[in-house]
Every structure is written in structure tokens, then in C-alpha cells.
Design a protein around this motif. Structure first.
Motif, PDB file in Angstrom:
ATOM      1  N   ASN A  66       0.857  -1.183   0.000  1.00  0.00           N
ATOM      2  CA  ASN A  66       0.000   0.000   0.000  1.00  0.00           C
ATOM      3  C   ASN A  66       0.900   1.243   0.000  1.00  0.00           C
ATOM      4  O   ASN A  66       2.124   1.129  -0.067  1.00  0.00           O
ATOM      5  N   CYS A  67       0.294   2.417   0.093  1.00  0.00           N
ATOM      6  CA  CYS A  67       1.086   3.649  -0.016  1.00  0.00           C
ATOM      7  C   CYS A  67       2.105   3.804   1.115  1.00  0.00           C
ATOM      8  O   CYS A  67       3.179   4.374   0.905  1.00  0.00           O
ATOM      9  N   TYR A  68       1.820   3.282   2.293  1.00  0.00           N
ATOM     10  CA  TYR A  68       2.790   3.337   3.393  1.00  0.00           C
ATOM     11  C   TYR A  68       3.932   2.352   3.126  1.00  0.00           C
ATOM     12  O   TYR A  68       5.103   2.697   3.268  1.00  0.00           O
ATOM     13  N   GLY A  69       3.577   1.152   2.697  1.00  0.00           N
ATOM     14  CA  GLY A  69       4.592   0.141   2.386  1.00  0.00           C
ATOM     15  C   GLY A  69       5.514   0.587   1.261  1.00  0.00           C
ATOM     16  O   GLY A  69       6.714   0.308   1.280  1.00  0.00           O
ATOM     17  N   LYS A  83      11.534   6.008  11.010  1.00  0.00           N
ATOM     18  CA  LYS A  83      11.490   7.385  11.531  1.00  0.00           C
ATOM     19  C   LYS A  83      11.553   8.414  10.405  1.00  0.00           C
ATOM     20  O   LYS A  83      10.956   9.471  10.499  1.00  0.00           O
ATOM     21  N   SER A  84      12.290   8.066   9.339  1.00  0.00           N
ATOM     22  CA  SER A  84      12.467   9.021   8.242  1.00  0.00           C
ATOM     23  C   SER A  84      11.176   9.309   7.479  1.00  0.00           C
ATOM     24  O   SER A  84      11.097  10.297   6.759  1.00  0.00           O
ATOM     25  N   ILE A  85      10.169   8.448   7.637  1.00  0.00           N
ATOM     26  CA  ILE A  85       8.903   8.696   6.930  1.00  0.00           C
ATOM     27  C   ILE A  85       7.773   9.067   7.896  1.00  0.00           C
ATOM     28  O   ILE A  85       6.611   9.143   7.510  1.00  0.00           O
ATOM     29  N   GLU A  86       8.127   9.324   9.151  1.00  0.00           N
ATOM     30  CA  GLU A  86       7.105   9.651  10.157  1.00  0.00           C
ATOM     31  C   GLU A  86       6.327  10.918   9.822  1.00  0.00           C
ATOM     32  O   GLU A  86       5.128  10.987  10.041  1.00  0.00           O
ATOM     33  N   SER A  87       7.028  11.925   9.303  1.00  0.00           N
ATOM     34  CA  SER A  87       6.352  13.206   9.058  1.00  0.00           C
ATOM     35  C   SER A  87       5.536  13.218   7.767  1.00  0.00           C
ATOM     36  O   SER A  87       4.770  14.135   7.516  1.00  0.00           O
ATOM     37  N   LYS A  88       5.695  12.184   6.941  1.00  0.00           N
ATOM     38  CA  LYS A  88       4.922  12.120   5.690  1.00  0.00           C
ATOM     39  C   LYS A  88       3.496  11.655   5.967  1.00  0.00           C
ATOM     40  O   LYS A  88       3.220  11.041   6.992  1.00  0.00           O
ATOM     41  N   ASP A  89       2.623  11.948   5.028  1.00  0.00           N
ATOM     42  CA  ASP A  89       1.231  11.498   5.108  1.00  0.00           C
ATOM     43  C   ASP A  89       1.011  10.550   3.929  1.00  0.00           C
ATOM     44  O   ASP A  89       0.554  10.952   2.866  1.00  0.00           O
ATOM     45  N   ALA A  90       1.373   9.288   4.136  1.00  0.00           N
ATOM     46  CA  ALA A  90       1.376   8.313   3.045  1.00  0.00           C
ATOM     47  C   ALA A  90       0.030   8.203   2.336  1.00  0.00           C
ATOM     48  O   ALA A  90      -0.030   8.193   1.109  1.00  0.00           O
TER      49      ALA A  90
END
Ligand SMILES: [Ca+2]
Length: 118
Positions: A66-69, A83-90
């Protein structure tokens, strides 16, 4: 000779296919383990109930990401990668991945989101 060559080819291809499947599954398990160590999702949370659907388009994990994966695809399995993708809104639902993870909702599913915006 031709029969033997063909048989050997089939065996080699079968072994390779099995390796690809096992390697893919273990990569997923390693991601799950790393995710749980870092975020420790609550047992009753949507994240915990989702299983493979946290990063895949199905709970079995046999479908695509999915978009997060996809944000984690081909990246090193490390806490710092998560952690590097925590601030993104997948999933583009207005909540950052870390806000969803803290709320226990799925960062890769638009329909799963915290009840109120922080
Ligand atoms: Ca989101």
C-alpha cells in the motif's frame, strides 16, 4: 539428456521461486518486528489487527504494497528508516504517519484515521 537438462532446469527454477517467496516473507516479518519494537502498537489498535495490511494491500500480505509500504520499499530495515517517513502522510488523509501510528490507525489506509485532528 534433454529430459535430464529440462528436469534440472525445473528444479532450479522451483528452488529459486521458493527462495524469492521465503525472502520476501522474511523481509516483511523483519519490518513487522522492527515496527513493533519502535512503536509498540496497542493490542486493540487497528495497526495490531491489520497484520500485513499495515504495509500491504491485503491482510495476507500476498498482494502489493500500500502507499505506506511503498515508502519503505527497497529501503534498509532499520528503525531510522521508519522514523524518516514519520512526518509524511502516506495515504493523504491529512494525518502524518506518526500521528496515525500514535493513534493506532493505519498510515497506509485513507479510511483509517484518528477521530480528531491534532
Ligand atoms: Ca495519513
Amino acid at each position: 539428456m534433454n529430459y535430464i537438462t529440462r528436469s534440472i532446469r525445473i528444479i532450479i527454477l522451483t528452488v529459486l521461486a521458493a527462495l524469492v517467496i521465503v525472502t520476501g516473507a522474511s523481509a516483511t516479518l523483519t519490518w513487522t518486528k522492527t515496527f513493533c519494537k519502535l512503536y509498540n502498537p496497542k493490542p486493540e489498535s487497528a495497526i495490531n489487527k491489520a497484520g500485513c495490511a499495515l504495509c500491504h494491500t491485503s491482510a495476507s500480505g500476498t498482494d502489493g504494497l500500500n502507499c505506506y509500504g511503498k515508502l519503505l520499499e527497497n529501503k534498509k530495515v532499520k528503525k531510522s528508516t521508519l522514523k524518516s517517513i514519520e512526518s509524511k502522510d502516506a495515504d493523504g488523509d491529512g494525518f502524518s504517519n506518526i500521528d496515525e501510528i500514535k493513534a493506532g490507525t493505519l498510515p497506509g489506509d485513507k479510511k483509517s484515521k484518528p477521530s480528531t485532528k491534532k
